[in-house]
Design a protein around this motif. Sequence first.
Motif, short mmCIF file in Angstrom:
data_model
loop_
_atom_site.label_atom_id
_atom_site.label_comp_id
_atom_site.label_asym_id
_atom_site.label_seq_id
_atom_site.Cartn_x
_atom_site.Cartn_y
_atom_site.Cartn_z
N ILE A 66 -12.65 -83.28 -33.67
CA ILE A 66 -11.68 -83.84 -34.62
C ILE A 66 -10.60 -84.62 -33.88
O ILE A 66 -10.20 -85.71 -34.29
CB ILE A 66 -11.08 -82.72 -35.48
N ALA A 67 -10.13 -84.06 -32.77
CA ALA A 67 -9.10 -84.74 -32.00
C ALA A 67 -9.59 -86.09 -31.48
O ALA A 67 -8.89 -87.10 -31.58
CB ALA A 67 -8.66 -83.85 -30.83
N ARG A 68 -10.80 -86.12 -30.95
CA ARG A 68 -11.36 -87.39 -30.46
C ARG A 68 -11.50 -88.40 -31.61
O ARG A 68 -11.22 -89.59 -31.44
CB ARG A 68 -12.71 -87.16 -29.81
N ALA A 69 -11.96 -87.92 -32.76
CA ALA A 69 -12.15 -88.81 -33.90
C ALA A 69 -10.84 -89.43 -34.36
O ALA A 69 -10.84 -90.50 -34.99
CB ALA A 69 -12.80 -88.04 -35.05
N HIS A 70 -9.73 -88.78 -34.06
CA HIS A 70 -8.41 -89.30 -34.45
C HIS A 70 -7.70 -89.97 -33.27
O HIS A 70 -6.49 -90.19 -33.32
CB HIS A 70 -7.55 -88.18 -35.03
N GLY A 71 -8.46 -90.31 -32.23
CA GLY A 71 -7.91 -91.12 -31.15
C GLY A 71 -7.23 -90.38 -30.02
O GLY A 71 -6.65 -91.02 -29.13
N ALA A 72 -7.31 -89.06 -29.99
CA ALA A 72 -6.66 -88.30 -28.93
C ALA A 72 -7.53 -88.24 -27.68
O ALA A 72 -8.76 -88.30 -27.76
CB ALA A 72 -6.34 -86.89 -29.41
N THR A 73 -6.88 -88.11 -26.54
CA THR A 73 -7.58 -87.78 -25.31
C THR A 73 -7.73 -86.27 -25.26
O THR A 73 -6.75 -85.54 -25.44
CB THR A 73 -6.78 -88.26 -24.08
N VAL A 74 -8.94 -85.78 -25.03
CA VAL A 74 -9.19 -84.34 -25.04
C VAL A 74 -9.45 -83.85 -23.62
O VAL A 74 -10.26 -84.43 -22.89
CB VAL A 74 -10.39 -83.99 -25.95
N VAL A 75 -8.74 -82.79 -23.27
CA VAL A 75 -8.92 -82.13 -21.98
C VAL A 75 -9.31 -80.69 -22.26
O VAL A 75 -8.78 -80.07 -23.19
CB VAL A 75 -7.61 -82.16 -21.15
N HIS A 76 -10.23 -80.14 -21.50
CA HIS A 76 -10.67 -78.77 -21.73
C HIS A 76 -10.08 -77.82 -20.68
O HIS A 76 -10.10 -78.13 -19.49
CB HIS A 76 -12.20 -78.69 -21.71
N GLU A 77 -9.58 -76.70 -21.15
CA GLU A 77 -9.09 -75.63 -20.28
C GLU A 77 -9.76 -74.33 -20.72
O GLU A 77 -9.38 -73.75 -21.75
CB GLU A 77 -7.57 -75.50 -20.35
N PRO A 78 -10.79 -73.87 -20.00
CA PRO A 78 -11.53 -72.67 -20.43
C PRO A 78 -10.76 -71.37 -20.26
O PRO A 78 -11.05 -70.39 -20.95
CB PRO A 78 -12.77 -72.69 -19.53
N ARG A 79 -9.76 -71.33 -19.36
CA ARG A 79 -8.98 -70.11 -19.19
C ARG A 79 -8.03 -69.94 -20.37
O ARG A 79 -7.18 -70.79 -20.62
CB ARG A 79 -8.16 -70.16 -17.90
N ARG A 80 -8.18 -68.85 -21.10
CA ARG A 80 -7.34 -68.64 -22.27
C ARG A 80 -5.90 -68.38 -21.84
O ARG A 80 -5.63 -67.70 -20.87
CB ARG A 80 -7.85 -67.45 -23.09
N GLY A 81 -4.99 -68.93 -22.61
CA GLY A 81 -3.56 -68.74 -22.34
C GLY A 81 -2.79 -69.99 -22.68
O GLY A 81 -3.19 -71.10 -22.32
N PHE A 82 -1.68 -69.81 -23.40
CA PHE A 82 -0.85 -70.95 -23.80
C PHE A 82 -0.38 -71.73 -22.58
O PHE A 82 -0.43 -72.96 -22.53
CB PHE A 82 0.34 -70.45 -24.61
N GLY A 83 0.08 -70.99 -21.57
CA GLY A 83 0.56 -71.65 -20.35
C GLY A 83 -0.55 -72.38 -19.61
O GLY A 83 -0.33 -73.46 -19.05
N ALA A 84 -1.74 -71.80 -19.62
CA ALA A 84 -2.87 -72.46 -18.96
C ALA A 84 -3.15 -73.80 -19.62
O ALA A 84 -3.37 -74.81 -18.93
CB ALA A 84 -4.10 -71.56 -19.01
#
Length: 221
Positions: free
Chosen positions: A49-67
Amino acid sequence: MTDIQPPYGDLVLPCLNEAEALPWVLQRIPDGWRPLVVDNGSTDGSAEIARAHGATVVHEPRRGFGAACHTGLRAATAELIAFCDCDATLDPGELSRVAAPVREGAADLVLARRRPVTRGAWPMHARAGNRALSRMVRRRTGVRLHDLGPMRVARREPLLELALTDRRSGYPLQIVVLAADAGWRIRETEVDYLPRSGASKVTGTWRGTWQAVRDMRAVLR
């Protein structure tokens, strides 16, 4: 005034299952800001959904808000960096106003104090936890804040130089503490706080709120 021409900012949006809120959030981002959605293991199609709305998507597999936040910071390239929750509780349309003191050289860090628009937008247990943390921050740093607001703006290079280490809920607080220790000029402004879309993963429950408070108290030791 510092001469920064658009596009002058990257907006880091930590994301965990925010498919319902993302379209509204991304449509509200002002010109001159690039949305960086950091997917933290979503299973509801948030990244697509983010890509479809023009965002750059980065993946962070480690769970955590700070991560998620720190991965977004490291992926950013603009001079100005903003952080904002992507659950539709905050209107990114306010971002240019919040960022203005940093962009103009009048502040090094601006935090957006939340102003609830309805009684249910900010549960009492979450407010209580926030007030307690604000008092602890004042005792630790001398900085008088009313809120550790999730919308905040600073410059990228100085943020990286703070060498942030927290990868859980303490990340926003660590920014404030280390910035204060570094002598940053920290300012606060107000933004509307809206009822969130979907279920809260942290402050929607007493347990989640106090887990976040515990993470943040560890930063103050």
